[in-house]
Design a protein around this motif. Structure first.
Motif, PDB file in Angstrom:
ATOM      1  N   MET A   1       3.125  16.956  73.110  1.00 16.00           N
ATOM      2  CA  MET A   1       2.615  16.320  74.325  1.00 16.00           C
ATOM      3  C   MET A   1       1.160  16.719  74.598  1.00 16.00           C
ATOM      4  SD  MET A   1       3.636  14.156  76.534  1.00 16.00           S
ATOM      5  CE  MET A   1       3.202  13.498  78.122  1.00 16.00           C
ATOM      6  N   ARG A   2       0.867  18.004  74.352  1.00 10.82           N
ATOM      7  CA  ARG A   2      -0.521  18.449  74.540  1.00 10.82           C
ATOM      8  C   ARG A   2      -1.457  17.716  73.600  1.00 10.82           C
ATOM      9  NH1 ARG A   2      -0.129  25.049  75.164  1.00 10.82           N
ATOM     10  NH2 ARG A   2       1.041  25.072  77.139  1.00 10.82           N
ATOM     11  N   PHE A   3      -0.953  17.445  72.405  1.00  7.81           N
ATOM     12  CA  PHE A   3      -1.784  16.736  71.430  1.00  7.81           C
ATOM     13  C   PHE A   3      -2.120  15.335  71.937  1.00  7.81           C
ATOM     14  CE2 PHE A   3      -2.101  13.873  67.763  1.00  7.81           C
ATOM     15  CZ  PHE A   3      -3.189  14.433  67.120  1.00  7.81           C
ATOM     16  N   VAL A   4      -1.155  14.655  72.567  1.00 10.45           N
ATOM     17  CA  VAL A   4      -1.391  13.313  73.081  1.00 10.45           C
ATOM     18  C   VAL A   4      -2.446  13.340  74.187  1.00 10.45           C
ATOM     19  CG1 VAL A   4      -0.336  11.358  74.299  1.00 10.45           C
ATOM     20  CG2 VAL A   4       0.922  12.524  72.482  1.00 10.45           C
ATOM     21  N   ALA A   6      -4.701  15.566  74.636  1.00  4.94           N
ATOM     22  CA  ALA A   6      -6.000  15.907  74.048  1.00  4.94           C
ATOM     23  C   ALA A   6      -6.673  14.672  73.451  1.00  4.94           C
ATOM     24  CB  ALA A   6      -5.831  16.987  72.987  1.00  4.94           C
ATOM     25  N   VAL A   7      -5.869  13.812  72.797  1.00  6.69           N
ATOM     26  CA  VAL A   7      -6.418  12.594  72.224  1.00  6.69           C
ATOM     27  C   VAL A   7      -6.921  11.655  73.327  1.00  6.69           C
ATOM     28  CG1 VAL A   7      -5.859  10.506  70.926  1.00  6.69           C
ATOM     29  CG2 VAL A   7      -5.022  12.721  70.145  1.00  6.69           C
ATOM     30  N   VAL A   8      -6.123  11.537  74.414  1.00  2.38           N
ATOM     31  CA  VAL A   8      -6.536  10.686  75.529  1.00  2.38           C
ATOM     32  C   VAL A   8      -7.839  11.199  76.148  1.00  2.38           C
ATOM     33  CG1 VAL A   8      -5.906   9.915  77.845  1.00  2.38           C
ATOM     34  CG2 VAL A   8      -4.181   9.937  76.022  1.00  2.38           C
ATOM     35  N   ALA A   9      -7.941  12.513  76.344  1.00  3.00           N
ATOM     36  CA  ALA A   9      -9.162  13.091  76.912  1.00  3.00           C
ATOM     37  C   ALA A   9     -10.355  12.850  75.998  1.00  3.00           C
ATOM     38  CB  ALA A   9      -8.963  14.585  77.149  1.00  3.00           C
ATOM     39  N   LEU A  10     -10.119  12.950  74.692  1.00 10.56           N
ATOM     40  CA  LEU A  10     -11.211  12.721  73.747  1.00 10.56           C
ATOM     41  C   LEU A  10     -11.696  11.279  73.813  1.00 10.56           C
ATOM     42  CD1 LEU A  10     -13.007  13.641  71.405  1.00 10.56           C
ATOM     43  CD2 LEU A  10     -11.123  13.068  69.850  1.00 10.56           C
ATOM     44  N   VAL A  11     -10.762  10.341  73.903  1.00 10.00           N
ATOM     45  CA  VAL A  11     -11.132   8.932  73.977  1.00 10.00           C
ATOM     46  C   VAL A  11     -11.903   8.646  75.266  1.00 10.00           C
ATOM     47  CG1 VAL A  11     -10.238   6.582  74.145  1.00 10.00           C
ATOM     48  CG2 VAL A  11      -9.241   8.183  72.505  1.00 10.00           C
ATOM     49  N   SER A 207     -22.462  15.111  82.074  1.00 10.46           N
ATOM     50  CA  SER A 207     -21.278  15.435  82.828  1.00 10.46           C
ATOM     51  C   SER A 207     -20.018  15.178  82.026  1.00 10.46           C
ATOM     52  CB  SER A 207     -21.237  14.619  84.131  1.00 10.46           C
ATOM     53  OG  SER A 207     -21.188  13.235  83.844  1.00 10.46           O
ATOM     54  N   SER A 208     -20.079  14.141  81.161  1.00  9.87           N
ATOM     55  CA  SER A 208     -18.911  13.835  80.321  1.00  9.87           C
ATOM     56  C   SER A 208     -18.650  14.938  79.321  1.00  9.87           C
ATOM     57  CB  SER A 208     -19.120  12.502  79.575  1.00  9.87           C
ATOM     58  OG  SER A 208     -19.354  11.460  80.509  1.00  9.87           O
ATOM     59  N   VAL A 209     -19.733  15.416  78.691  1.00 10.52           N
ATOM     60  CA  VAL A 209     -19.579  16.502  77.728  1.00 10.52           C
ATOM     61  C   VAL A 209     -19.066  17.749  78.407  1.00 10.52           C
ATOM     62  CG1 VAL A 209     -20.795  17.980  76.129  1.00 10.52           C
ATOM     63  CG2 VAL A 209     -21.312  15.542  76.197  1.00 10.52           C
ATOM     64  N   ALA A 210     -19.613  18.040  79.625  1.00 10.55           N
ATOM     65  CA  ALA A 210     -19.162  19.232  80.339  1.00 10.55           C
ATOM     66  C   ALA A 210     -17.691  19.141  80.699  1.00 10.55           C
ATOM     67  CB  ALA A 210     -20.013  19.416  81.610  1.00 10.55           C
ATOM     68  N   ALA A 211     -17.246  17.913  81.104  1.00 13.42           N
ATOM     69  CA  ALA A 211     -15.854  17.762  81.467  1.00 13.42           C
ATOM     70  C   ALA A 211     -14.954  17.923  80.262  1.00 13.42           C
ATOM     71  CB  ALA A 211     -15.629  16.393  82.103  1.00 13.42           C
ATOM     72  N   PHE A 212     -15.414  17.466  79.111  1.00 18.10           N
ATOM     73  CA  PHE A 212     -14.622  17.592  77.895  1.00 18.10           C
ATOM     74  C   PHE A 212     -14.599  19.034  77.414  1.00 18.10           C
ATOM     75  CE2 PHE A 212     -14.322  17.435  73.228  1.00 18.10           C
ATOM     76  CZ  PHE A 212     -13.057  16.884  73.124  1.00 18.10           C
TER      77      PHE A 212
END
Length: 212
Positions: A1-4, A6-11, A207-212
């Motif tokens: 679930m964490r992997f999913v 993480a993928v959503v956050a990356l996208v 801000s996007s990079v910082a949030a990621f």
């Protein structure tokens, strides 16, 4: 679930970074607006009133291109008008559609109170009225123009060969005077540039990079 997740956050981060970069590049509007001065007839001096300079918000950048010496200065509008009280010059005005054009200003005629009244008596030297008028006209044409360089009325002045670019931040009660040497016609290639506020309150790459 964490992997999913993480993928959503990356996208999401990638999309926000791309949107932020697009806003600063291909979707970003112009950073400034420039108005060219349309000069119909030449004159020794050109005046840009403070009302024209403050027509758009922000600082002003004056650009004057000429063939030879180029002079520009600014001062209080009242001082500029007083200095030009006995001179012919062009004044820049703003039309309803925002264009900058010029209007010719002629000096008001002055009457010398000490001058003797005209009489009908013939001249003693035998000169005719036509000859006298011709001589007076020649004397008027022979009067050289005044060079505005170094006047105490200017708060600041610029003088270069061929080109003057002056960053200004003048209020409405200030005006700019432009000339060559006061005798030759003033430069006719004149423009004023104002900045445009085009901030993008959307996604920002940092801000996007910082949030990621």
């Amino acid at each position: 679930m964490r992997f999913v997740w993480a993928v959503v956050a990356l996208v999401l981060a990638t999309v926000m970074i791309g949107a932020g970069i697009a806003q600063r590049t291909i979707f970003q509007g112009p950073r400034s607006t420039t108005a060219e001065v349309s000069i119909s007839e030449s004159a020794p001096y050109l005046v840009i009133d403070g009302a024209v300079l403050t027509a758009n918000p922000g600082s002003q950048t004056l650009r004057v291109l000429g063939d030879g010496p180029v002079f520009a200065a600014y001062g209080r509008t009242a001082d500029v008008q007083a200095w030009l009280a006995d001179a012919t010059y062009n004044e820049v005005v703003r039309t309803e559609d925002g264009a900058l054009v010029t209007e010719g200003v002629e000096p008001e005629p002055t009457v010398d109170p000490s001058a003797a009244p005209a009489t009908d008596a013939p001249a003693d030297d035998g000169a005719t009225t036509e000859d006298t008028a011709t001589d007076q006209g020649a004397e008027e044409e022979a009067i050289p123009g005044r060079n505005p360089v170094g006047s105490d009325l200017w708060l600041d002045e610029y003088q270069q060969e061929d080109l003057v670019i002056a960053p200004l931040q003048l209020p409405a009660d200030m005006s700019v005077i432009i000339a060559s040497d006061g005798t030759e016609p003033a430069p006719t290639t004149v423009s004023v540039t104002w900045p445009i506020a085009n901030s993008t309150p959307g996604p920002d790459p940092s801000s996007s990079v910082a949030a990621f």
